[in-house]
Design an enzyme around this catalytic site. Structure first.
Site, PDB file in Angstrom:
ATOM      1  CG  ASP A 513      -2.282   0.660   0.903  1.00 61.19           C
ATOM      2  OD1 ASP A 513      -2.299   1.643   0.135  1.00 61.19           O
ATOM      3  OD2 ASP A 513      -3.315   0.194   1.430  1.00 61.19           O
ATOM      4  N   GLY A 539       4.363   1.090  -1.820  1.00 64.74           N
ATOM      5  CA  GLY A 539       4.290   1.225  -3.262  1.00 64.74           C
ATOM      6  C   GLY A 539       2.935   1.715  -3.711  1.00 64.74           C
ATOM      7  CG  PHE A 541      -2.626  -0.595  -6.255  1.00 60.30           C
ATOM      8  CD1 PHE A 541      -3.469   0.076  -7.123  1.00 60.30           C
ATOM      9  CD2 PHE A 541      -3.007  -0.677  -4.924  1.00 60.30           C
ATOM     10  CE1 PHE A 541      -4.654   0.642  -6.704  1.00 60.30           C
ATOM     11  CE2 PHE A 541      -4.196  -0.108  -4.481  1.00 60.30           C
ATOM     12  CZ  PHE A 541      -5.027   0.551  -5.380  1.00 60.30           C
ATOM     13  CG  HIS A 559     -15.365  -1.233  -4.990  1.00 58.48           C
ATOM     14  ND1 HIS A 559     -16.395  -1.215  -4.080  1.00 58.48           N
ATOM     15  CD2 HIS A 559     -14.266  -0.824  -4.305  1.00 58.48           C
ATOM     16  CE1 HIS A 559     -15.954  -0.809  -2.909  1.00 58.48           C
ATOM     17  NE2 HIS A 559     -14.669  -0.580  -3.023  1.00 58.48           N
TER      18      HIS A 559
END
Length: 650
Positions: A513, A539, A541, A559
């Site tokens: 994260d 990091g 994503f 989502h």
């Protein structure tokens, strides 16, 4: 409110319905509507024409009622919410002036005919036995037929209703015979736990019936869950393949029961929830109600000898249901405000208190305090005894900030941020623009959230609160034994990893994260003490490679983003996995037909309000994107409540 039952008037089913309504219904003007068959009564509930239906489930002498079991296997849209056990007394009824020696035909429900078979052989040996849909219906048919050789087996009180003569009473072969009836409504939140509950399931094992049945029984035995009833039911696809109706003691919210249900998936079975409800309400020996309600005569329920029941009422239909839906923000604000005030934490820290004392501790004005606290009682969030309020077990576990199981962080964010966003739903629907007031020009709230340490902490706690139950279900339902490493992408505080690693000591896990998340993640590591098996990697994503692991998990991540980003993240997961690795995606996924998972659909609208391009999706959608990314053997499986997971293999 209108309720369906297997009619006509005078059936034992009607007796069961009146008894249940006297216990559960808050309405003084409930209307009971008879239906000719069980399927017709159940279909009326499915179409939302009736609030609920009372139907017979099984008889102590002759077993199950096939029409009811068949009705419950169709779709997943009905739940049992109550059961009533009615002692049955049979009489032989005929037209006035007819004697026993003149009877040549006897009509009744097949169960009644079977339960009186011995008496009939001894007293009317030459009579032809003819089945009817119900006992009262048989009496009505005798009257309509106007045939002096006809008689009916029914409750004695039905004779007065149809102007018939009682030829013989107590003709049943077993004076202790009872019939179990169930009240069925459209699927929804089950009644609250009472401590005397039953849970009904429909367990499917595909074509592996002989090998799987011992496994099903073992699941409940190992979990120390009392299995009270098992009934095989043909699948209708091939001879010798069955589903199993299963009843167990306990509520689906009881940990032993929920864990047993999760364990069924581990052995390859599928369990459909049919309801949790108070077990064994015993009605008095069946008599004709003295105040029968019909579609034209509202039934004024009397509350004799006790106050109006505090059990959860069966919800209404039509106007009542629509109004309750429209005012659904009332109970929501009662809960959200209580969390904001710290009501449950105060009771946990300082102990139970009366309304005046509790109001002073929270700084509330006396005018609304008592109503506010009693709303908590009515909603099942507080208990009250002799004017003193205390937490329920659930509130103590999940709404006390001092507990590791606290889920109120999600509700705190809902109160402070999301409630205002939902007030702008009309604007969002007209413009397609997010309404969160946090993001920049693109409406993306994450940069603002993670730039403020206080907002970061609160948002992480909200994510933990929303993921706790799903994490526990994933730890139980996914086959972790053949893997050794797992990476949680967008790990937040690390609740998923801490839960999974605690349940599976052979695993090591990486949380991935943004750097701002690391302090709260490390706090979870300190609390859970995973013996060096849980580490954080900072990091983004969206721009960085994902860490390598044998299982890559996206929990409530996809989502948030538009379709292009969803596809990109699944492609990155494919690249990060070794051959034989697995990707797991869990969300409040919309059902494939987009009809029944209301929470999933609402979550998608929430993404409209909170993100520039996010949306929720169906399991079929997700499996399609996984296939495009290169995954195979993709499958979807329920996790917890509205949350499902989709699995893809490399």
């Amino acid at each position: 409110m209108e309720y369906a039952y297997l009619g006509p008037e005078g059936t034992f089913t009607e007796t069961a319905l009146h008894y249940a309504l006297s216990r559960f219904s808050p309405s003084p003007n409930a209307t009971c509507v008879p239906y000719a068959t069980v399927p017709a009564a159940l279909d009326a509930v499915r179409r939302a024409e009736r609030a609920a239906a009372m139907v017979p489930m099984e008889n102590s002498r002759k077993g199950v009622v096939p029409a009811t079991l068949e009705g419950l296997t169709v779709g997943g849209d009905l739940h049992i919410v109550a059961e009533v056990v009615v002692p049955v007394t049979f009489a032989l009824l005929a037209a006035p002036g007819v004697g026993l020696d003149g009877i040549g035909r006897v009509l009744s429900h097949p169960h009644a005919l079977a339960q009186c078979a011995g008496w009939l052989r001894r007293n009317v040996p030459g009579a032809r036995l003819e089945p009817a849909h119900s006992t009262a219906g048989a009496a009505r048919d005798v009257v309509v037929a106007d045939d002096p050789s006809c008689a009916a087996i029914a409750a004695p009180a039905v004779a007065d209703q149809y102007g018939m003569r009682v030829l013989a009473q107590d003709i049943g072969d077993d004076e202790n015979a009872v019939t179990r009836f169930v009240m069925v409504r459209r699927a929804g939140v089950p009644p609250a736990r009472t401590g005397r509950d039953r849970t009904s399931l429909l367990v499917s094992v595909g074509d592996r019936t002989p090998a799987a049945l011992p496994g099903i029984l073992s699941v409940f035995s190992t979990g120390r869950v009392n299995l009270t009833w098992v009934q095989a039911w043909p699948t209708g696809t091939r001879l010798g393949t069955y589903r199993f109706f299963v009843d167990v003691d306990g509520h689906i919210d009881d940990q032993p029961v929920s864990r047993a249900v999760a364990a069924l998936f581990d052995i390859g079975a599928e369990a459909r929830f049919l309801g949790s409800y108070p077990r064994g309400l015993a009605a008095e020996r069946a008599q004709r109600p003295d105040r029968v309600s019909s579609p034209h005569r509202p039934h004024p329920h009397r509350q004799e000898g006790h106050a109006l029941s505090t059990e959860q009422p069966v919800p209404g239909t039509a106007q009542d249901r629509i109004v309750q839906l429209g005012l659904g923000f009332w109970p929501a604000k009662v809960l959200l405000t209580a969390v904001e005030l710290g009501l449950y934490s105060d009771l946990a820290e300082h102990g139970p208190a009366d309304a005046a004392t509790l109001g002073k501790r929270l700084g509330l004005h006396p005018r609304g305090a008592r109503d506010f606290f009693d709303c908590q009682v009515a909603l099942g969030l507080l208990e009250r005894e002799d004017g003193v309020y205390r937490n329920t077990p659930d509130s103590a576990a999940f709404l006390d900030r001092a507990q590791d199981t606290y889920i109120g962080g999600l509700l705190e964010v809902a109160q402070e941020l999301w409630y205002r966003s939902w007030g702008n739903l009309t604007e969002a629907l007209r413009t397609g623009a997010p309404q969160n007031n946090l993001g920049g020009a693109d409406g993306n709230p994450f940069a603002a959230l993670y730039a403020d340490p206080e907002l970061t902490s609160r948002f992480q706690k909200a994510m933990t609160g929303g993921s706790l139950a799903a994490s526990q279900a994933l730890a139980a339902k996914f086959s972790w034994s053949k893997y050794s490493t797992v990476a949680d992408i967008g790990c937040s505080e690390g609740i998923l990893l801490s839960t999974v690693l605690a349940a599976h000591p052979h695993l090591t896990g990486i949380g991935f994260d943004l750097p701002a998340v690391e302090p709260t993640f490390e706090e979870t590591v300190r609390r859970s003490r995973p013996d060096g098996r849980m580490a954080f990697t900072a990091g983004n994503f969206l721009t960085d490679k994902l860490p390598s692991a044998e299982v890559v998990v996206f929990g409530r991540v996809l989502h948030d983003w538009d379709l292009d980003v969803k596809r990109m993240l699944l492609e990155k997961a494919y690249q990060a996995l070794p051959d034989g690795g697995t990707v797991v995606v869990y969300e409040s996924m919309i059902d494939d037909d987009r009809r029944t998972n209301t929470f999933g659909l609402l979550t998608s609208l929430h993404m409209l309000l909170e993100s520039p391009g996010g949306f929720d999706y169906t399991g079929a959608d997700c499996m399609g994107w996984m296939t495009e990314a290169g995954f195979n053997q993709c499958s979807a499986q329920p996790l917890d409540g509205p949350v499902s997971m989709v699995i893809g293999h490399k």
